[in-house]
Enzyme design. Structure first.
Site, PDB file in Angstrom:
ATOM      1  N   LYS A  54     -81.515 105.780 -30.614  1.00 30.43           N
ATOM      2  CA  LYS A  54     -81.750 104.835 -31.712  1.00 30.43           C
ATOM      3  C   LYS A  54     -82.869 103.870 -31.321  1.00 30.43           C
ATOM      4  O   LYS A  54     -83.751 103.575 -32.124  1.00 30.43           O
ATOM      5  CB  LYS A  54     -80.463 104.068 -32.037  1.00 30.43           C
ATOM      6  CG  LYS A  54     -79.492 104.876 -32.856  1.00 30.43           C
ATOM      7  CD  LYS A  54     -78.106 104.273 -32.917  1.00 30.43           C
ATOM      8  CE  LYS A  54     -77.155 105.279 -33.579  1.00 30.43           C
ATOM      9  NZ  LYS A  54     -75.752 104.915 -33.477  1.00 30.43           N
ATOM     10  N   GLN A  98     -71.991  99.975 -32.089  1.00 29.72           N
ATOM     11  CA  GLN A  98     -71.716 101.384 -31.807  1.00 29.72           C
ATOM     12  C   GLN A  98     -70.208 101.621 -31.693  1.00 29.72           C
ATOM     13  O   GLN A  98     -69.518 100.943 -30.929  1.00 29.72           O
ATOM     14  CB  GLN A  98     -72.425 101.781 -30.494  1.00 29.72           C
ATOM     15  CG  GLN A  98     -72.311 103.251 -30.144  1.00 29.72           C
ATOM     16  CD  GLN A  98     -73.033 104.164 -31.129  1.00 29.72           C
ATOM     17  OE1 GLN A  98     -74.152 103.908 -31.540  1.00 29.72           O
ATOM     18  NE2 GLN A  98     -72.367 105.235 -31.525  1.00 29.72           N
ATOM     19  N   ASP A 121     -74.907 100.386 -41.069  1.00 29.62           N
ATOM     20  CA  ASP A 121     -74.011 101.543 -40.980  1.00 29.62           C
ATOM     21  C   ASP A 121     -73.216 101.728 -42.278  1.00 29.62           C
ATOM     22  O   ASP A 121     -72.620 102.780 -42.494  1.00 29.62           O
ATOM     23  CB  ASP A 121     -73.025 101.351 -39.818  1.00 29.62           C
ATOM     24  CG  ASP A 121     -73.275 102.321 -38.667  1.00 29.62           C
ATOM     25  OD1 ASP A 121     -74.018 103.301 -38.880  1.00 29.62           O
ATOM     26  OD2 ASP A 121     -72.734 102.096 -37.577  1.00 29.62           O
TER      27      ASP A 121
END
Ligand code: NDP
Length: 296
Positions: A54, A98, A121
Site C-alpha cells: 500500500k 489494517q 476502507d
C-alpha cells in the site's frame, strides 16, 4: 466455450494511472496533495506485506503516505488517540487501520472512531448505512474493484441476475449492495443456502467470496456467465505453495463467458481502489468534483 479472461492486473494499472493523473492535476491546479495514513498494529506477516504494498503504490501515484507501525501490545486508548489525531490532521485524507487487529483491541470501536469522510476502507458504520440506503459513501475497496470490472465488461448491469456467495461485512454484503445499486436482481448465498449449485446456476454474474479453495466448480456456472473470484487461498499442491481462488478456474472457465483469474484478478484491484477512494476523499474534503469512473 472458453471464457474471456478479465485481467485485473491490467485493469488495476489503468485505475492507478488515472489516479496518478488526477493527483498531478490536484497539485498543479490547487496545490493539494492527497494523503493516506495506514496504521498497522503487531507483526502479522500477511498484514506487513499488504502495508508495504500500500505504501509503495501510494507513493507511486504521487500521494503522501503516512505509516504508523505500533507494537502488538498497544493499548486501546493509545490507538484511539492516534486515530483521533489522524482525523484532525488536514494532510491526511484517508485512514486505514489494517485488519485483523490483535484480539485485545475492539475492531468495531476503532473503525467507528475513524472520521467517516476519511474511512477509505468503507467499514465505518455510517458508510455501511449510506451504502445500504443508496447514498454517497466510501465504498469498500474489494467490492468496488469487482463492480468496476463488471461495469467495464457488461456496460449496463441492470436486470442481470447476480449471485454473491458469501455474506461477510467486508466483501459479500457490500458487493450485493453495489450490484443492487446497479439494478441487478441480487441473491446472497452462504453456508446455510440450500442447493447452492442450482442457485449459482441461475446467475448471469457469479461472485465467489467464500474463503474455500476452488469450491465453485464449472457445475455451478451458467453457460456464458461472468465469474468474479474474490477468493485468495494459499494451498500446497505437489509439494509446492500455490495461490488459488474460491473458483475452480479450469472447469469454470470452460463454461463461463468471462472470468477473473487468481492471482491477477480481483486482488490487484483492491489497492487500486484504495488509492481511488483516497483521491475521492481528498476531492470531497476540498469541495472539488469527484474523479469520474473511480467511484460507485
Ligand atoms: P469470510 O470468512 O468473512 O466469509 C465467508 C463467507 O462464505 C461467509 O458468509 C460464509 O457463510 C460463506 N461460506 C463459507 N463456506 C460456505 C459454503 N460451503 N457454502 C456457501 N457459503 C459458504 O470471508 P471474506 O468475505 O472475508 O473473504 C472471502 C474470500 O475473499 C477469502 O478467500 C478472502 O481471502 C478473500 N478476500 C480477498 C480480497 C482481495 O483483495 N481479493 C479481500 C478480502 C477477502 P456464513 O456466513 O453462513 O458462515
Amino acid at each position: 466455450m472458453t471464457a474471456k479472461v478479465i485481467d485485473g492486473k491490467e485493469f488495476a494499472a489503468n485505475v492507478r494511472a488515472q489516479v496518478q493523473v488526477q493527483v498531478a492535476k490536484l497539485r498543479e491546479e490547487h496545490g493539494i496533495k492527497p494523503g493516506l495514513a495506514v496504521v498497522l498494529v503487531g507483526e502479522d506477516p500477511a498484514s506487513q506485506v499488504y502495508v508495504r504494498n500500500k505504501h509503495a503504490s501510494t507513493v507511486e501515484v504521487g500521494m503522501a503516505s503516512f505509516e504508523h507501525r505500533l507494537p502488538a501490545d498497544t493499548g486501546e486508548a493509545d490507538l484511539l488517540a492516534l486515530v483521533e489525531s489522524l482525523n484532525a490532521d488536514p494532510k491526511v485524507h484517508g485512514i486505514l487501520v489494517q485488519l485483523p487487529l490483535p484480539a485485545h483491541l475492539n475492531s468495531d470501536l476503532i473503525i467507528n472512531t475513524i472520521d467517516p469522510a476519511k474511512d477509505v476502507d468503507g467499514f465505518h458504520i455510517s458508510n455501511v448505512g449510506l451504502l445500504g440506503t443508496g447514498q454517497k459513501s466510501m465504498v469498500p475497496c474489494t467490492p468496488l474493484g469487482c463492480l468496476m470490472m463488471l461495469r467495464d465488461h457488461h456496460g449496463k448491469l441492470a436486470g442481470l441476475n447476480a449471485v454473491v456467495v458469501g455474506r461477510s461485512n467486508i466483501v459479500g454484503k457490500p458487493m450485493a449492495q453495489l450490484l443492487l445499486g446497479d439494478s441487478c436482481t441480487v441473491t446472497i448465498a452462504h453456508s446455510r443456502t440450500k442447493d447452492l449449485q442450482a442457485v449459482c446456476r441461475g446467475a448471469d454474474i457469479l461472485v465467489a467470496a467464500v474463503g474455500r479453495p476452488e469450491m465453485i466448480t464449472g457445475d455451478f456456472v451458467k453457460p456464458g456467465a461472468t465469474v468474479i473470484d474474490v477468493g485468495i487461498n494459499r494451498i500446497e499442491r505437489d509439494g509446492k505453495a500455490k495461490l488459488v481462488g474460491d473458483v475452480h478456474y479450469a472447469s469454470a472457465a470452460a463454461v463461463a463467458g468471462a472470468i477473473t483469474p487468481v492471482p491477477g484478478g480481483v486482488g490487484p484491484m483492491t489497492i487500486a481502489c484504495l488509492l481511488a477512494n483516497t483521491l475521492t476523499a481528498c476531492c470531497r474534503a476540498n469541495g472539488l468534483p469527484e474523479p469520474e469512473g473511480l467511484t460507485a
